[in-house]
Motif scaffolding. Structure first.
Motif, PDB file in Angstrom:
ATOM      1  N   VAL A  89      21.807 -26.083 -42.778  1.00 13.23           N
ATOM      2  CA  VAL A  89      22.774 -25.040 -42.471  1.00 13.23           C
ATOM      3  C   VAL A  89      22.656 -23.970 -43.561  1.00 13.23           C
ATOM      4  N   ILE A 114      24.803 -19.215 -40.420  1.00  9.33           N
ATOM      5  CA  ILE A 114      26.156 -18.697 -40.221  1.00  9.33           C
ATOM      6  C   ILE A 114      26.255 -17.382 -40.975  1.00  9.33           C
ATOM      7  N   LEU A 147      32.716 -22.136 -43.610  1.00 13.91           N
ATOM      8  CA  LEU A 147      32.411 -22.731 -42.304  1.00 13.91           C
ATOM      9  C   LEU A 147      31.146 -23.580 -42.382  1.00 13.91           C
ATOM     10  N   ARG A 150      31.852 -27.104 -43.547  1.00  7.78           N
ATOM     11  CA  ARG A 150      32.415 -27.968 -42.512  1.00  7.78           C
ATOM     12  C   ARG A 150      31.356 -28.378 -41.501  1.00  7.78           C
ATOM     13  N   LEU A 151      30.488 -27.448 -41.110  1.00  2.00           N
ATOM     14  CA  LEU A 151      29.472 -27.755 -40.100  1.00  2.00           C
ATOM     15  C   LEU A 151      28.425 -28.724 -40.646  1.00  2.00           C
ATOM     16  N   SER A 152      28.023 -28.543 -41.888  1.00  2.00           N
ATOM     17  CA  SER A 152      27.023 -29.445 -42.455  1.00  2.00           C
ATOM     18  C   SER A 152      27.568 -30.864 -42.563  1.00  2.00           C
ATOM     19  N   LEU A 155      27.513 -32.386 -38.959  1.00  4.79           N
ATOM     20  CA  LEU A 155      26.195 -32.707 -38.400  1.00  4.79           C
ATOM     21  C   LEU A 155      25.343 -33.564 -39.323  1.00  4.79           C
TER      22      LEU A 155
END
Length: 369
Positions: A89, A114, A147, A150-152, A155
């Motif tokens: 990410v 992002i 963000l 949180r995404l890393s 996933l």
């Protein structure tokens, strides 16, 4: 001051109370020593008043910016430690995403970028074309990083960041210092560079020291419309506070509030003051004039934000320039290809001659400029 760790110990994140980790091991030659040529050229500027200034033009990288130095070291170390990495990410205002995509594509490494909502879609085409997924969210880099965290986590993807949260960011930028030491072959007394979070300037300085040179005077340059480090420097503060005012600049690549990681700015303050340097801010009008001057006199197409150092040097064209290096951090291709480029005043005499010629030679020809 940063906490020194070995290359083998380096890992993503900050230490106790937000402390920064820096890698104690020198940057190995395979991340910067190229047998035929340096990663980027050194150009003697011909801008009136800037004669004697050396421009380190980082637009010649595969992706068009110095972020290739960061991503090359980061991806190399990541895959050495975690060959089965499921993906990465990348929070970015544009350049880091393009660079990461250029390195991830040939490795078939899944990537999600992002980027802030303020980044035009046209400037994300190089990322999308290389197969990365792109999410636009938030006002600026700070929100993109939040963000991405949180995404890393969701996933299980690796964080490929270009702030001091990644110790490989500053480490990779040491290649700039090593290259400059070899290219100039003499003492560098002053380095001027655009700064967002700051690894480019700190890494360059550490690279020069690794190469056996003395720490030069360091000048970090930000945009007036978002300049948390320059504000802290002017106020004589020991630490940087996040920018809470409106962000009012087109220089998106260096317009970072530093919300959530103001210690990155504090690290820049520390090394700048240790070098007897300064942190300055330039206006968008000055940035525009610098970009036009680079194109007109040096033939260099630089990103708007990347012109910050030149903009500052153009303020006082009578200053001593001996031993000065100005870093141009990225190419302006993302601007120019979308029509965002300076329009210099035409040479009216030459234009008249050409139009007179075309009237007889090819009346259907279209004359631009």
């Amino acid at each position: 001051m940063p906490i020194q760790v070995s290359r083998a110990q380096a890992q993503f994140g900050y230490g106790p109370e937000g402390s920064i980790f820096e890698i104690a091991d020198p940057l190995p030659g395979d991340y910067w020593a190229h047998p035929d040529h340096a990663w980027s050229p050194l150009i003697s500027s011909r801008i009136p008043g800037l004669e004697g200034v050396w421009l380190k033009y980082e637009g010649s990288h595969l992706s068009g910016s110095f972020k290739d130095r960061i991503m090359s070291a980061s991806v190399g170390e990541l895959l050495a430690q975690q060959p089965d990495c499921p993906g990465v990410v990348v929070p970015s205002s544009g350049n880091a995403a393009v660079s990461a995509a250029a390195l991830c594509a040939p490795r078939k490494l899944p990537m999600i970028a992002i980027v802030p909502m303020t980044v035009p879609v046209e400037r994300l085409r190089p990322v999308i074309a290389r197969g990365a997924l792109v999410i636009r969210a938030g006002e600026g880099p700070s929100q993109a990083y939040a963000l991405a965290d949180r995404l890393s986590d969701a996933l299980g993807y690796f964080r490929l960041y270009s702030t001091f949260a990644s110790p490989w960011a500053e480490w990779g930028c040491r290649s700039l210092g090593h290259e400059l030491a070899g290219q100039l072959g003499r003492e560098i007394t002053r380095v001027v560079a655009p700064v967002s979070a700051g690894p480019v300037l700190v890494g360059l300085a550490n690279g020069l020291v690794e190469a056996g040179q003395a720490l030069p005077q360091l000048v970090a340059v930000q945009a007036e419309g978002c300049a948390p480090i320059a504000r802290a420097f002017r106020a004589g503060q020991a630490v940087v506070e996040p920018w809470i005012d409106a962000v009012d600049t087109k220089a998106a690549a260096i317009a970072d509030r530093l919300a959530g990681y103001p210690q990155d700015g504090t690290r820049v303050l520390e090394i700048v003051r240790a070098s007897d340097g300064s942190v300055e801010a330039v206006s968008d009008a000055e940035l525009s004039a610098a970009r036009a001057a680079l194109l007109r006199y040096d033939g260099v197409d630089a990103e708007f934000s990347a012109c910050a150092g030149v903009a500052l040097l153009m303020r006082d064209r009578n200053a001593d320039r001996s031993g000065t290096v100005c870093v141009i951090t990225a190419s302006g291709f993302k601007h120019t290809f979308t029509g965002d480029a300076p329009e210099p005043a035409p040479d009216t005499l030459l234009s008249a001659k050409v139009m007179a010629f075309l009237a007889d030679a090819d009346p259907a020809a279209t004359f631009l400029g």
